[in-house]
Design an enzyme around this catalytic site. Structure first.
Site, PDB file in Angstrom:
ATOM      1  N   ASP A  12       0.810  -1.227   0.000  1.00  0.00           N
ATOM      2  CA  ASP A  12       0.000   0.000   0.000  1.00  0.00           C
ATOM      3  C   ASP A  12       0.841   1.274   0.000  1.00  0.00           C
ATOM      4  O   ASP A  12       0.422   2.299   0.551  1.00  0.00           O
ATOM      5  CB  ASP A  12      -0.974   0.024   1.202  1.00  0.00           C
ATOM      6  CG  ASP A  12      -1.749  -1.268   1.329  1.00  0.00           C
ATOM      7  OD1 ASP A  12      -2.220  -1.755   0.293  1.00  0.00           O
ATOM      8  OD2 ASP A  12      -1.868  -1.801   2.458  1.00  0.00           O
ATOM      9  N   GLY A  39      -4.180  -4.536  -3.848  1.00  0.00           N
ATOM     10  CA  GLY A  39      -5.157  -3.522  -4.232  1.00  0.00           C
ATOM     11  C   GLY A  39      -4.404  -2.289  -4.668  1.00  0.00           C
ATOM     12  O   GLY A  39      -3.781  -1.628  -3.859  1.00  0.00           O
ATOM     13  N   HIS A  40      -4.409  -2.023  -5.975  1.00  0.00           N
ATOM     14  CA  HIS A  40      -3.681  -0.864  -6.485  1.00  0.00           C
ATOM     15  C   HIS A  40      -4.689   0.185  -6.953  1.00  0.00           C
ATOM     16  O   HIS A  40      -5.566  -0.106  -7.757  1.00  0.00           O
ATOM     17  CB  HIS A  40      -2.761  -1.279  -7.632  1.00  0.00           C
ATOM     18  CG  HIS A  40      -1.627  -2.156  -7.173  1.00  0.00           C
ATOM     19  ND1 HIS A  40      -0.785  -2.807  -8.025  1.00  0.00           N
ATOM     20  CD2 HIS A  40      -1.204  -2.472  -5.928  1.00  0.00           C
ATOM     21  CE1 HIS A  40       0.117  -3.495  -7.325  1.00  0.00           C
ATOM     22  NE2 HIS A  40      -0.143  -3.307  -6.052  1.00  0.00           N
ATOM     23  N   GLN A 198       2.300  -6.150  -2.945  1.00  0.00           N
ATOM     24  CA  GLN A 198       2.644  -6.199  -1.517  1.00  0.00           C
ATOM     25  C   GLN A 198       3.915  -5.361  -1.287  1.00  0.00           C
ATOM     26  O   GLN A 198       4.086  -4.353  -1.945  1.00  0.00           O
ATOM     27  CB  GLN A 198       2.820  -7.635  -1.028  1.00  0.00           C
ATOM     28  CG  GLN A 198       1.524  -8.422  -0.876  1.00  0.00           C
ATOM     29  CD  GLN A 198       0.942  -8.902  -2.185  1.00  0.00           C
ATOM     30  OE1 GLN A 198       1.643  -9.507  -2.979  1.00  0.00           O
ATOM     31  NE2 GLN A 198      -0.326  -8.660  -2.425  1.00  0.00           N
TER      32      GLN A 198
HETATM   33  P1  IMP Z   1      -2.619 -12.914   2.253  1.00  0.00           P
HETATM   34  O1  IMP Z   1      -1.562 -12.611   1.232  1.00  0.00           O
HETATM   35  O2  IMP Z   1      -3.993 -12.567   1.810  1.00  0.00           O
HETATM   36  O3  IMP Z   1      -2.506 -14.298   2.803  1.00  0.00           O
HETATM   37  O4  IMP Z   1      -2.339 -11.962   3.526  1.00  0.00           O
HETATM   38  C1  IMP Z   1      -1.181 -12.079   4.314  1.00  0.00           C
HETATM   39  C2  IMP Z   1      -0.856 -10.757   4.972  1.00  0.00           C
HETATM   40  O5  IMP Z   1      -0.395  -9.852   3.981  1.00  0.00           O
HETATM   41  C3  IMP Z   1      -2.043 -10.086   5.651  1.00  0.00           C
HETATM   42  O6  IMP Z   1      -1.582  -9.382   6.789  1.00  0.00           O
HETATM   43  C4  IMP Z   1      -2.532  -9.102   4.613  1.00  0.00           C
HETATM   44  O7  IMP Z   1      -3.203  -8.020   5.183  1.00  0.00           O
HETATM   45  C5  IMP Z   1      -1.217  -8.680   3.974  1.00  0.00           C
HETATM   46  N1  IMP Z   1      -1.370  -8.265   2.586  1.00  0.00           N
HETATM   47  C6  IMP Z   1      -1.525  -9.061   1.498  1.00  0.00           C
HETATM   48  N2  IMP Z   1      -1.591  -8.315   0.388  1.00  0.00           N
HETATM   49  C7  IMP Z   1      -1.469  -7.029   0.766  1.00  0.00           C
HETATM   50  C8  IMP Z   1      -1.428  -5.793   0.047  1.00  0.00           C
HETATM   51  O8  IMP Z   1      -1.517  -5.724  -1.179  1.00  0.00           O
HETATM   52  N3  IMP Z   1      -1.282  -4.677   0.825  1.00  0.00           N
HETATM   53  C9  IMP Z   1      -1.135  -4.727   2.168  1.00  0.00           C
HETATM   54  N4  IMP Z   1      -1.161  -5.853   2.875  1.00  0.00           N
HETATM   55  C10 IMP Z   1      -1.313  -7.003   2.168  1.00  0.00           C
END
Ligand code: IMP
Length: 409
Positions: A12, A39-40, A198
């Site tokens: 983010d 989420g972009h 990420q």
């Molecule tokens: P997962 O990838 O959905 O399994 O999430 C694992 C962790 O990474 C969680 O704490 C999510 O909130 C975080 N996370 C995954 N994708 C994003 C992103 O695009 N932005 C911020 N946090 C992310």
């Protein structure tokens, strides 16, 4: 020439805006990691686009975008996203390609993802998009890749319910499927943008494990997930916010706390619109963590940094950043692997005078107020990395570029 755009914090950071900005001069944009957990947000001509799987370059007419080999793709979510883009007037036909080596997310994985987080000793706060399960199956050599859809023997051996989900997509995606290495190798002379998802601290190897995502979100992942060898990555940009945020669980050394920081968390969250694009969750907020940023500079070998959201501080009398950690009464200047140590961190803060004026109309570095320049110069000196792009708002035009990124130096 190619450029990789990497998140330097916990995701983010504003990568979507920066990719969109650089994409105007790009031929191809490749997303190399993650899936619909990302989420972009891109704002162009007053329209807000929210992207999860499709690379941010798609907003420009005629740009080609590729979902890379390191991604885990939920085809249903991908077509939903394409349909929303079409409704917003974006012509995506013929411009979206998918690596035949990318792995596929099945509906049952999403349920299992949510369920397993409930019973985990250390719940992660997953987005529930099936990302962890798909990467686990990939590492366990049980995954389903795009190429497998066309391997009749393998495909016919899949469970009935998996086939029922996948069947409608086989023909639908077939014109999009490419051999990504071949596709990109033949285009190395063009401008390729490698879009990270990420961030460094959510990387499976170098992040705050186990509170991470499951993909490779550091710069090395640009090579792994695109199929371009590491020697061909020409430039690496690290995107970070003027403060820190994280969504979900896990250590956050410079997180604001009400006792010390009063209402700072609320103020920054509201000004920075810090709510998850994928889940809508309010993001945890904290001071800019320069110890973590320096670590990110090293692990990614950033050529330069990109600062976003600095305008959030426009009205502040004073701003602070974390310049060191105190753990068990000892000063620590590196980013530890141990979750126990990270949880014990007391941030050592340094304050800077604010600039008390709006940066939103600044278009050159020289137009920035002196105090903003001093804050930027301190970050550059601390991290040993030049800051070459500064974003002062959500719009494309609200971007200060100190050095053209497509010029080889
Ligand atoms: P997962 O990838 O959905 O399994 O999430 C694992 C962790 O990474 C969680 O704490 C999510 O909130 C975080 N996370 C995954 N994708 C994003 C992103 O695009 N932005 C911020 N946090 C992310």
């Amino acid at each position: 020439m190619n450029i990789a755009v990497i998140g330097a914090q916990w995701g983010d950071e504003g990568k979507g805006k920066i990719v969109d900005y650089l994409a105007s001069e790009t031929d191809v944009v490749v997303r190399f990691s993650g899936g619909a957990n990302a989420g972009h947000t891109v704002v162009a001509e007053n329209v807000t686009y929210k992207l999860h799987l499709i690379p941010s370059g798609i907003i420009y007419p005629g740009k080609q975008v590729v979902l890379g080999a390191g991604m885990v793709i939920d085809l249903e979510a991908m077509f939903e996203e394409l349909s929303i883009l079409e409704q917003q007037g974006v012509d995506t036909s013929g411009n979206v390609f998918i690596s035949d080596r990318a792995h596929l997310v099945l509906p049952s994985y999403k349920e299992r993802d949510k369920e397993s987080d409930k019973t985990r000793k250390r719940p992660i706060g997953t987005t529930g998009r099936g990302i962890g399960i798909t990467y686990a199956r990939k590492a366990g050599r049980e995954g389903i890749r795009v190429a497998d859809l066309y391997d009749t023997e393998f495909y016919n051996g899949l469970p009935k319910e998996d086939k029922a989900f996948l069947d409608p997509f086989r023909e639908r995606i077939s014109p999009m499927v490419i051999d990504i290495t071949d596709f990109l190798y033949n285009r190395l002379g063009e401008r390729i943008l490698l879009e990270g998802a990420q961030g460094t601290l959510l990387d499976i190897d170098h992040g705050t494990y186990p509170y991470v995502s499951s993909g490779c979100s550091i710069a090395a992942g640009a090579s792994i997930g695109s199929g371009i060898g590491p020697k061909h990555i020409d430039r690496i940009l690290g995107v970070f916010k003027a403060y820190s945020t994280r969504v979900g669980n896990g250590p956050f050394p410079s997180e604001f706390n009400d006792a010390r920081d009063g209402s700072l968390c609320e103020t920054v969250r509201e000004l920075g619109r810090e709510y998850g694009v994928t889940t809508g969750r309010p993001r945890r907020c904290g001071y800019l963590d320069l110890v973590a940023l320096k670590y990110a500079c090293r692990v990614n070998s950033f050529d330069s940094l990109v600062l976003t959201h600095i305008d959030v501080y426009d009205e502040f009398e004073e701003i602070s950043a974390c310049v060191g950690y105190e753990i068990d009464g000892k000063r620590v200047d590196r980013f530890p692997a141990s979750i126990g140590s990270l949880n014990k961190v007391k941030p050592v803060l340094k304050s800077f005078p604010g600039w008390k004026s709006s940066l939103s109309d600044c278009r050159t570095y020289d137009e920035l107020p002196e105090n903003a320049k001093k804050y930027i110069a301190f970050i550059e000196e601390f991290t040993g990395t030049a800051m070459e792009i500064i974003s002062v708002g959500y719009e494309r035009r609200q971007t200060i570029v100190r050095k053209d990124q497509w010029t080889k130096s």
